[in-house]
Design an enzyme around this catalytic site. Structure first.
Site, PDB file in Angstrom:
ATOM      1  N   CYS A  91       0.823  -1.226   0.000  1.00 54.56           N
ATOM      2  CA  CYS A  91       0.000   0.000   0.000  1.00 54.56           C
ATOM      3  C   CYS A  91       0.850   1.266   0.000  1.00 54.56           C
ATOM      4  O   CYS A  91       0.315   2.366  -0.139  1.00 54.56           O
ATOM      5  CB  CYS A  91      -0.935  -0.001   1.193  1.00 54.56           C
ATOM      6  SG  CYS A  91      -2.134  -1.336   1.141  1.00 54.56           S
TER       7      CYS A  91
ATOM      8  N   HIS B  27      -2.632   7.197   4.173  1.00 60.42           N
ATOM      9  CA  HIS B  27      -3.165   5.997   3.527  1.00 60.42           C
ATOM     10  C   HIS B  27      -4.466   5.613   4.248  1.00 60.42           C
ATOM     11  O   HIS B  27      -4.546   5.643   5.472  1.00 60.42           O
ATOM     12  CB  HIS B  27      -2.143   4.863   3.624  1.00 60.42           C
ATOM     13  CG  HIS B  27      -2.696   3.550   3.174  1.00 60.42           C
ATOM     14  ND1 HIS B  27      -3.413   3.414   2.007  1.00 60.42           N
ATOM     15  CD2 HIS B  27      -2.665   2.311   3.746  1.00 60.42           C
ATOM     16  CE1 HIS B  27      -3.774   2.153   1.867  1.00 60.42           C
ATOM     17  NE2 HIS B  27      -3.345   1.470   2.910  1.00 60.42           N
TER      18      HIS B  27
ATOM     19  N   ASN C  25     -10.116   0.628   1.523  1.00 61.39           N
ATOM     20  CA  ASN C  25      -8.662   0.645   1.326  1.00 61.39           C
ATOM     21  C   ASN C  25      -8.364   0.295  -0.131  1.00 61.39           C
ATOM     22  O   ASN C  25      -8.582  -0.836  -0.559  1.00 61.39           O
ATOM     23  CB  ASN C  25      -8.024  -0.375   2.278  1.00 61.39           C
ATOM     24  CG  ASN C  25      -6.513  -0.439   2.153  1.00 61.39           C
ATOM     25  OD1 ASN C  25      -5.925   0.132   1.226  1.00 61.39           O
ATOM     26  ND2 ASN C  25      -5.885  -1.144   3.065  1.00 61.39           N
TER      27      ASN C  25
HETATM   28  N1  COA Z   1     -17.534  -8.883  10.296  1.00 58.81           N
HETATM   29  C1  COA Z   1     -17.859  -9.353  11.510  1.00 58.81           C
HETATM   30  N2  COA Z   1     -16.966  -9.878  12.359  1.00 58.81           N
HETATM   31  C2  COA Z   1     -15.693  -9.944  11.941  1.00 58.81           C
HETATM   32  C3  COA Z   1     -15.278  -9.477  10.686  1.00 58.81           C
HETATM   33  C4  COA Z   1     -16.271  -8.943   9.855  1.00 58.81           C
HETATM   34  N3  COA Z   1     -15.990  -8.469   8.623  1.00 58.81           N
HETATM   35  N4  COA Z   1     -13.961  -9.645  10.559  1.00 58.81           N
HETATM   36  C5  COA Z   1     -13.534 -10.209  11.697  1.00 58.81           C
HETATM   37  N5  COA Z   1     -14.584 -10.401  12.545  1.00 58.81           N
HETATM   38  C6  COA Z   1     -14.589 -10.972  13.876  1.00 58.81           C
HETATM   39  C7  COA Z   1     -13.428 -11.886  14.133  1.00 58.81           C
HETATM   40  O1  COA Z   1     -13.688 -13.200  13.644  1.00 58.81           O
HETATM   41  C8  COA Z   1     -13.319 -11.834  15.633  1.00 58.81           C
HETATM   42  O2  COA Z   1     -14.290 -12.701  16.186  1.00 58.81           O
HETATM   43  P1  COA Z   1     -13.973 -13.527  17.523  1.00 58.81           P
HETATM   44  O3  COA Z   1     -13.745 -12.475  18.573  1.00 58.81           O
HETATM   45  O4  COA Z   1     -15.210 -14.319  17.715  1.00 58.81           O
HETATM   46  O5  COA Z   1     -12.760 -14.327  17.225  1.00 58.81           O
HETATM   47  C9  COA Z   1     -13.727 -10.398  15.959  1.00 58.81           C
HETATM   48  O6  COA Z   1     -14.454  -9.918  14.819  1.00 58.81           O
HETATM   49  C10 COA Z   1     -12.556  -9.487  16.226  1.00 58.81           C
HETATM   50  O7  COA Z   1     -11.615  -9.673  15.172  1.00 58.81           O
HETATM   51  P2  COA Z   1     -10.271  -8.881  15.123  1.00 58.81           P
HETATM   52  O8  COA Z   1      -9.481  -9.323  13.955  1.00 58.81           O
HETATM   53  O9  COA Z   1      -9.639  -8.967  16.479  1.00 58.81           O
HETATM   54  O10 COA Z   1     -10.856  -7.400  14.910  1.00 58.81           O
HETATM   55  P3  COA Z   1     -10.104  -6.061  14.916  1.00 58.81           P
HETATM   56  O11 COA Z   1     -10.712  -5.156  15.890  1.00 58.81           O
HETATM   57  O12 COA Z   1      -8.611  -6.240  14.960  1.00 58.81           O
HETATM   58  O13 COA Z   1     -10.474  -5.483  13.473  1.00 58.81           O
HETATM   59  C11 COA Z   1      -9.468  -5.225  11.328  1.00 58.81           C
HETATM   60  C12 COA Z   1     -10.096  -6.196  12.322  1.00 58.81           C
HETATM   61  C13 COA Z   1      -8.974  -6.019  10.131  1.00 58.81           C
HETATM   62  C14 COA Z   1     -10.539  -4.247  10.910  1.00 58.81           C
HETATM   63  C15 COA Z   1      -8.293  -4.480  11.995  1.00 58.81           C
HETATM   64  O14 COA Z   1      -7.466  -5.398  12.663  1.00 58.81           O
HETATM   65  C16 COA Z   1      -7.462  -3.697  11.020  1.00 58.81           C
HETATM   66  O15 COA Z   1      -7.934  -2.808  10.358  1.00 58.81           O
HETATM   67  N6  COA Z   1      -6.154  -3.998  10.973  1.00 58.81           N
HETATM   68  C17 COA Z   1      -5.259  -3.308  10.063  1.00 58.81           C
HETATM   69  C18 COA Z   1      -5.518  -3.802   8.682  1.00 58.81           C
HETATM   70  C19 COA Z   1      -4.860  -2.985   7.648  1.00 58.81           C
HETATM   71  O16 COA Z   1      -4.590  -1.830   7.856  1.00 58.81           O
HETATM   72  N7  COA Z   1      -4.623  -3.580   6.503  1.00 58.81           N
HETATM   73  C20 COA Z   1      -4.122  -2.930   5.357  1.00 58.81           C
HETATM   74  C21 COA Z   1      -2.705  -2.594   5.464  1.00 58.81           C
HETATM   75  S1  COA Z   1      -2.207  -1.600   4.129  1.00 58.81           S
END
Ligand code: COA
Length: 335
Positions: free
Chosen positions: A117, A260, A290
């Site tokens: 990214c 970003h 994104n």
């Molecule tokens: N809808 C509903 N629930 C979801 C989900 C969705 N789309 N995606 C994940 N979950 C669930 C998970 O399964 C987990 O369930 P559990 O507690 O029963 O295991 C729960 O939500 C929490 O998941 P988690 O991964 O801990 O959530 P989070 O708060 O970390 O948010 C992201 C997930 C991906 C939004 C976040 O981690 C993020 O944005 N990270 C950075 C990603 C990024 O920037 N990527 C691009 C880089 S350029």
């Protein structure tokens, strides 16, 4: 001697935003998710999806032509075309060469930059250096992605985050005191496992042996969201402070930050750590999700055309992505 004193300044911006909208409600029918979860955890409400058959170079060309138009330059004026992308039309020739042909930038040297990214800021650095060292007078820098083509649409942890689009800037050499004041890049391959592609090559039996084409998987991405989130906030803060220090600019002097667009919580955490008021932070994540390398130039074009930047304004762009890669640039706005 002249070249050493030169700078690269932004002459024009452009973007291409695909028409098709995919809302969170639409995604509720694809994976086990909800509009409430996506909005709360990411800030995304909807994203754009490229029309079937549309390639990264097609969107890049539309963005490039808009940027050239606002710069009042012709494609034939360009000495350099650099495209940041993780979704080139094909491995080779580069997306930049395909783009060069599409827009008629026949005098330019063209290349892609692969930096996750961070592709746009990396590409901007390549073009900035070429201009500063006298190798180019006019350069086109593009970030463009068709992420929908590499998304695993059964993985709710990633498919809700991504979108398609393209953005571009035209840089020209200047002897003025404006333009790119500082630009800094970093990477750390030891965190490569936080975000990576699983692609066809992993099914290949080995060099020189033809794979069973019917067994090839499409290329898609895998991510450890939580670890990436924490690392992103640290990296973004570190590179921002360094870039500001090298430019001799204080946080209080920033007119606009265009980060970003990966997650609104990451952007807010960065702004809070920097002590930057949210009205100085430009976000498009709610509309486009994104879009990887495209997110900064798409947002920049919208900010510039929407009257959010004036000559002499201090613009901060900051990014992170797969690699890990990260980078930032402080630009004194010139249009
Ligand atoms: N809808 C509903 N629930 C979801 C989900 C969705 N789309 N995606 C994940 N979950 C669930 C998970 O399964 C987990 O369930 P559990 O507690 O029963 O295991 C729960 O939500 C929490 O998941 P988690 O991964 O801990 O959530 P989070 O708060 O970390 O948010 C992201 C997930 C991906 C939004 C976040 O981690 C993020 O944005 N990270 C950075 C990603 C990024 O920037 N990527 C691009 C880089 S350029």
């Amino acid at each position: 001697m002249l070249a050493e004193m030169s700078r690269a300044k932004v002459m024009g911006t452009g973007s291409y935003i695909p028409e098709a909208v995919l809302t969170n409600r639409d995604l509720e029918k694809v994976v086990d998710t909800s509009d409430a979860w996506i909005t709360r955890r990411t800030g995304i409400k909807e994203r754009r999806i490229a029309t079937e058959g549309m390639n990264t170079s097609d969107m890049a060309a539309a963005a490039a032509l808009e940027a050239l138009g606002s710069a009042e330059l012709e494609a034939g004026d360009l000495d350099l075309v650099v495209v940041g992308t993780v979704t080139p039309d094909r491995q080779f020739p580069s997306c930049a060469c395909v783009l060069q042909e599409k827009i008629g930038a026949l005098r330019a040297a063209s290349m892609d930059v692969s930096a996750g990214c961070s592709g746009f800021i990396y590409a901007l650095s390549v073009a900035n250096n070429a201009i500063r060292c006298g190798e180019a007078n006019h350069a086109l820098v593009v970030g463009a992605e068709v992420l929908s083509g590499v998304t695993n649409w059964t993985d709710r942890g990633t498919c809700v985050l991504l979108g398609d689009g393209a953005g571009a800037v035209v840089l020209s050499r200047t002897e003025d005191d404006t333009g790119i004041r500082s630009i800094h890049l970093r990477s750390d391959g030891s965190f490569g496992n936080l975000l990576y592609s699983v692609d066809q090559c992993e099914d290949r039996p080995g060099p020189g042996v033809l794979p069973d084409m019917s067994a090839l998987k499409p290329y898609y991405l895998v991510m450890d969201g939580q670890k990436l989130f924490k690392k992103a906030v640290e990296c973004l803060e570190e590179i921002t402070l360094w870039t500001l220090q090298r430019a001799g600019v204080d946080v209080s002097e920033i007119s606009l930050m265009v980060p970003h667009q990966a997650n609104i919580r990451i952007i807010n955490a960065l702004a809070q750590r920097l002590g930057l008021n949210t009205d100085k932070v430009y976000t498009t994540i709610e509309k486009y999700g994104n879009t990887s390398s495209a997110s900064i130039p798409m947002a920049l074009n919208e900010a510039a055309k929407g009257g959010r930047l004036a000559p002499k304004d201090k613009l901060l762009m900051v990014t992170f992505g797969a690699g890990l890669t990260w980078g930032a640039s402080l630009v004194e706005w010139s249009i």
